[in-house]
Design a protein around this motif. Structure first.
Motif, PDB file in Angstrom:
ATOM      1  N   LEU A 166      39.661  74.843 111.068  1.00 51.14           N
ATOM      2  CA  LEU A 166      40.521  74.011 110.231  1.00 51.14           C
ATOM      3  C   LEU A 166      41.858  73.776 110.927  1.00 51.14           C
ATOM      4  O   LEU A 166      42.523  74.728 111.342  1.00 51.14           O
ATOM      5  CB  LEU A 166      40.751  74.697 108.880  1.00 51.14           C
ATOM      6  N   PRO A 167      42.290  72.512 111.071  1.00 55.21           N
ATOM      7  CA  PRO A 167      43.611  72.250 111.654  1.00 55.21           C
ATOM      8  C   PRO A 167      44.720  72.895 110.818  1.00 55.21           C
ATOM      9  O   PRO A 167      44.545  73.153 109.619  1.00 55.21           O
ATOM     10  CB  PRO A 167      43.713  70.721 111.616  1.00 55.21           C
ATOM     11  N   PRO A 168      45.887  73.150 111.416  1.00 56.62           N
ATOM     12  CA  PRO A 168      46.943  73.899 110.724  1.00 56.62           C
ATOM     13  C   PRO A 168      47.792  73.075 109.767  1.00 56.62           C
ATOM     14  O   PRO A 168      48.552  73.642 108.982  1.00 56.62           O
ATOM     15  CB  PRO A 168      47.807  74.429 111.871  1.00 56.62           C
ATOM     16  N   GLU A 169      47.674  71.733 109.795  1.00 57.53           N
ATOM     17  CA  GLU A 169      48.583  70.910 109.001  1.00 57.53           C
ATOM     18  C   GLU A 169      48.168  70.828 107.533  1.00 57.53           C
ATOM     19  O   GLU A 169      46.980  70.802 107.213  1.00 57.53           O
ATOM     20  CB  GLU A 169      48.641  69.486 109.589  1.00 57.53           C
ATOM     21  N   LYS A 170      49.164  70.717 106.662  1.00 58.20           N
ATOM     22  CA  LYS A 170      48.895  70.516 105.236  1.00 58.20           C
ATOM     23  C   LYS A 170      48.071  69.245 105.030  1.00 58.20           C
ATOM     24  O   LYS A 170      48.341  68.206 105.635  1.00 58.20           O
ATOM     25  CB  LYS A 170      50.198  70.401 104.444  1.00 58.20           C
ATOM     26  N   GLY A 171      47.067  69.351 104.165  1.00 60.48           N
ATOM     27  CA  GLY A 171      46.202  68.220 103.856  1.00 60.48           C
ATOM     28  C   GLY A 171      44.937  68.180 104.682  1.00 60.48           C
ATOM     29  O   GLY A 171      44.001  67.446 104.339  1.00 60.48           O
ATOM     30  N   ALA A 172      44.885  68.953 105.757  1.00 65.33           N
ATOM     31  CA  ALA A 172      43.667  68.990 106.575  1.00 65.33           C
ATOM     32  C   ALA A 172      42.557  69.705 105.815  1.00 65.33           C
ATOM     33  O   ALA A 172      42.809  70.678 105.090  1.00 65.33           O
ATOM     34  CB  ALA A 172      43.942  69.707 107.895  1.00 65.33           C
ATOM     35  N   TRP A 173      41.327  69.226 105.980  1.00 70.06           N
ATOM     36  CA  TRP A 173      40.199  69.903 105.356  1.00 70.06           C
ATOM     37  C   TRP A 173      38.934  69.669 106.167  1.00 70.06           C
ATOM     38  O   TRP A 173      38.823  68.694 106.904  1.00 70.06           O
ATOM     39  CB  TRP A 173      40.009  69.450 103.906  1.00 70.06           C
ATOM     40  N   ARG A 188      43.706  73.058 103.802  1.00 62.61           N
ATOM     41  CA  ARG A 188      45.016  73.607 104.147  1.00 62.61           C
ATOM     42  C   ARG A 188      46.031  73.001 103.183  1.00 62.61           C
ATOM     43  O   ARG A 188      46.423  71.844 103.302  1.00 62.61           O
ATOM     44  CB  ARG A 188      45.383  73.242 105.583  1.00 62.61           C
ATOM     45  N   SER A 189      46.429  73.763 102.198  1.00 57.45           N
ATOM     46  CA  SER A 189      47.329  73.247 101.169  1.00 57.45           C
ATOM     47  C   SER A 189      48.797  73.341 101.566  1.00 57.45           C
ATOM     48  O   SER A 189      49.657  72.718 100.944  1.00 57.45           O
ATOM     49  CB  SER A 189      47.110  74.009  99.859  1.00 57.45           C
ATOM     50  N   ARG A 190      49.066  74.113 102.602  1.00 54.81           N
ATOM     51  CA  ARG A 190      50.423  74.226 103.135  1.00 54.81           C
ATOM     52  C   ARG A 190      50.296  74.545 104.625  1.00 54.81           C
ATOM     53  O   ARG A 190      49.459  75.356 105.017  1.00 54.81           O
ATOM     54  CB  ARG A 190      51.199  75.326 102.403  1.00 54.81           C
ATOM     55  N   THR A 191      51.117  73.921 105.435  1.00 57.96           N
ATOM     56  CA  THR A 191      51.002  74.086 106.882  1.00 57.96           C
ATOM     57  C   THR A 191      51.098  75.550 107.296  1.00 57.96           C
ATOM     58  O   THR A 191      51.991  76.281 106.842  1.00 57.96           O
ATOM     59  CB  THR A 191      52.090  73.262 107.595  1.00 57.96           C
ATOM     60  N   SER A 205      34.058  64.426  91.838  1.00 64.62           N
ATOM     61  CA  SER A 205      33.571  64.455  93.215  1.00 64.62           C
ATOM     62  C   SER A 205      34.462  65.364  94.049  1.00 64.62           C
ATOM     63  O   SER A 205      35.611  65.659  93.683  1.00 64.62           O
ATOM     64  CB  SER A 205      33.583  63.041  93.805  1.00 64.62           C
ATOM     65  N   LEU A 206      33.961  65.779  95.188  1.00 68.59           N
ATOM     66  CA  LEU A 206      34.753  66.644  96.056  1.00 68.59           C
ATOM     67  C   LEU A 206      36.000  65.928  96.551  1.00 68.59           C
ATOM     68  O   LEU A 206      37.089  66.520  96.591  1.00 68.59           O
ATOM     69  CB  LEU A 206      33.904  67.124  97.236  1.00 68.59           C
ATOM     70  N   GLU A 207      35.867  64.667  96.919  1.00 65.16           N
ATOM     71  CA  GLU A 207      37.024  63.934  97.438  1.00 65.16           C
ATOM     72  C   GLU A 207      38.126  63.826  96.388  1.00 65.16           C
ATOM     73  O   GLU A 207      39.314  64.008  96.696  1.00 65.16           O
ATOM     74  CB  GLU A 207      36.594  62.535  97.911  1.00 65.16           C
ATOM     75  N   THR A 208      37.765  63.538  95.148  1.00 56.87           N
ATOM     76  CA  THR A 208      38.759  63.451  94.083  1.00 56.87           C
ATOM     77  C   THR A 208      39.352  64.824  93.791  1.00 56.87           C
ATOM     78  O   THR A 208      40.557  64.958  93.531  1.00 56.87           O
ATOM     79  CB  THR A 208      38.140  62.860  92.817  1.00 56.87           C
ATOM     80  N   ALA A 209      38.517  65.852  93.840  1.00 61.26           N
ATOM     81  CA  ALA A 209      39.014  67.220  93.623  1.00 61.26           C
ATOM     82  C   ALA A 209      40.063  67.587  94.666  1.00 61.26           C
ATOM     83  O   ALA A 209      41.117  68.152  94.332  1.00 61.26           O
ATOM     84  CB  ALA A 209      37.851  68.210  93.658  1.00 61.26           C
ATOM     85  N   LEU A 210      39.801  67.254  95.922  1.00 65.01           N
ATOM     86  CA  LEU A 210      40.772  67.557  96.978  1.00 65.01           C
ATOM     87  C   LEU A 210      42.086  66.813  96.748  1.00 65.01           C
ATOM     88  O   LEU A 210      43.174  67.388  96.895  1.00 65.01           O
ATOM     89  CB  LEU A 210      40.185  67.169  98.335  1.00 65.01           C
ATOM     90  N   ASP A 211      42.013  65.542  96.377  1.00 65.51           N
ATOM     91  CA  ASP A 211      43.218  64.761  96.117  1.00 65.51           C
ATOM     92  C   ASP A 211      44.025  65.362  94.970  1.00 65.51           C
ATOM     93  O   ASP A 211      45.250  65.522  95.063  1.00 65.51           O
ATOM     94  CB  ASP A 211      42.831  63.315  95.801  1.00 65.51           C
ATOM     95  N   LEU A 212      43.347  65.748  93.885  1.00 63.59           N
ATOM     96  CA  LEU A 212      44.055  66.315  92.742  1.00 63.59           C
ATOM     97  C   LEU A 212      44.677  67.664  93.066  1.00 63.59           C
ATOM     98  O   LEU A 212      45.808  67.959  92.652  1.00 63.59           O
ATOM     99  CB  LEU A 212      43.106  66.436  91.550  1.00 63.59           C
ATOM    100  N   VAL A 213      43.952  68.494  93.800  1.00 59.92           N
ATOM    101  CA  VAL A 213      44.507  69.799  94.165  1.00 59.92           C
ATOM    102  C   VAL A 213      45.765  69.618  95.008  1.00 59.92           C
ATOM    103  O   VAL A 213      46.785  70.276  94.781  1.00 59.92           O
ATOM    104  CB  VAL A 213      43.457  70.648  94.909  1.00 59.92           C
ATOM    105  N   LEU A 214      45.736  68.721  95.961  1.00 59.92           N
ATOM    106  CA  LEU A 214      46.922  68.487  96.784  1.00 59.92           C
ATOM    107  C   LEU A 214      48.079  67.944  95.957  1.00 59.92           C
ATOM    108  O   LEU A 214      49.238  68.324  96.170  1.00 59.92           O
ATOM    109  CB  LEU A 214      46.591  67.530  97.928  1.00 59.92           C
ATOM    110  N   ARG A 215      47.789  67.084  95.006  1.00 60.56           N
ATOM    111  CA  ARG A 215      48.857  66.536  94.154  1.00 60.56           C
ATOM    112  C   ARG A 215      49.419  67.592  93.210  1.00 60.56           C
ATOM    113  O   ARG A 215      50.551  67.450  92.727  1.00 60.56           O
ATOM    114  CB  ARG A 215      48.329  65.329  93.377  1.00 60.56           C
TER     115      ARG A 215
END
Length: 254
Positions: A166-173, A188-191, A205-215
Motif C-alpha cells: 500500500l502506498p504511504p499517501e492518504k487516500g491510497a488503497w 491509507r486514511s492518513r499519510t 459498493s466498495l467504491e462508495t464505502a471508501l469515499d464515505l470513510v475518507l469523507r
C-alpha cells in the motif's frame, strides 16, 4: 419471513424501527449455520439515500470481566460530522468470544442501542468487518441485514485476505483479496499511518464505502464515527459525545 430467521419484535416508539431477534444462537455451530444462511442476503450495490445527511458509528465494550456488553452509537451530521444523537446501553453478554463470530457477542447490544435513537442515520459505520470475513458475514454485514440498512465495515486490523503493498499517501488503497474474490480494500486514511480495512457491510459498493470513510476521516486515522462511538463505549458516560462538543472538547488523540 425466511424460515431461518428468529422471531422478531420491534421498538416503535423511537426513530429507528429496529426488529430485534428474541433469540440468538447458543453454540458456535448454530452461529456459523446462521452466518451461512444470511450471507447470500448481503447487497453489495449502492442502495443509499441521496443525499446522505446523517452517519452513525457503533462500537462495543465490556464490563464485569466480559459479563456485560456496553454498546454505543453516535449519530453525526454529514458532511460536517457534528454529533446530533447518541445512545448507550448495557446488556448481559450471552455469547463467548470466538474468532469470526464477534457479531453474536456484540450485535444484540448494538441493536438495543440503535433502537433508542431519536434520529435515524442514513448509514452505519461499524468497528469491524463487513464481507471481509471467512463466511462473508462480519459484524457490519450481519447488522446491516438484520436492520435492512446500509452499513460499512471499518476494521483496524485484517481478519483474512491478502493484498499488494500500500502506498504511504492518504487516500491510497489496494484491493483485499480472498480465494479470488475482492472482499474489501486496504485504505491509507492518513499519510504514513497504519491502514484501515474497509469492506461492504450491506447496501453499499466498495467504491462508495471508501469515499464515505475518507469523507468521515478529515484529520485522524479513524473516522469521526468510530472515534465518537469508541469514546462513548469506552467511557460508559451516556452524554459523552454531545457534552464534549458543547464544551469544545473534540478529544485530540490520534
Amino acid at each position: 419471513m425466511n424460515s431461518h430467521r428468529p422471531t422478531l419484535h420491534s421498538q416503535p416508539e423511537f426513530a429507528m424501527q429496529i426488529q430485534i431477534p428474541e433469540s440468538w444462537p447458543k453454540t458456535a455451530a448454530e452461529a456459523i449455520a446462521l452466518q451461512k444462511a444470511l450471507a447470500p442476503e448481503v447487497i453489495t450495490q449502492d442502495q443509499l439515500p441521496d443525499p446522505i445527511r446523517l452517519v452513525a458509528g457503533v462500537d462495543a465494550g465490556y464490563e464485569e470481566a466480559g459479563q456485560t456488553t456496553r454498546a454505543a452509537v453516535v449519530v453525526l451530521s454529514f458532511p460536517d460530522l457534528a454529533p446530533v444523537d447518541e445512545a448507550l446501553v448495557r446488556c448481559p453478554t450471552t455469547f463467548p468470544y470466538v474468532p469470526g463470530l464477534l457479531s453474536f457477542r456484540e450485535v444484540p447490544a448494538v441493536l438495543e442501542a440503535l433502537a433508542q435513537l431519536k434520529t435515524e442515520p442514513d448509514i452505519i459505520l461499524c468497528d469491524g468487518q463487513g464481507i471481509a470475513h471467512p463466511r462473508r458475514l462480519g459484524i457490519a454485514s450481519h447488522l446491516g441485514v438484520i436492520c435492512d440498512r446500509p452499513t460499512i465495515g471499518v476494521a483496524k486490523s485484517r481478519l483474512i485476505g491478502t493484498h499488494a503493498e500500500l502506498p504511504p499517501e492518504k487516500g491510497a488503497w489496494v484491493p483485499l483479496m480472498d480465494k479470488g474474490d475482492r472482499i474489501g480494500a486496504v485504505l491509507r486514511s492518513r499519510t504514513n499511518t497504519r491502514p484501515l480495512y474497509i469492506s461492504t457491510g450491506h447496501k453499499i459498493s466498495l467504491e462508495t464505502a471508501l469515499d464515505l470513510v475518507l469523507r468521515c476521516t478529515p484529520k485522524y486515522r479513524l473516522p469521526e464515527t468510530t472515534r465518537y462511538s469508541d469514546r462513548l463505549a469506552s467511557s460508559g458516560t451516556r452524554q459523552s459525545a454531545l457534552q464534549q462538543v458543547q464544551q469544545g472538547d473534540l478529544f485530540n488523540q490520534k
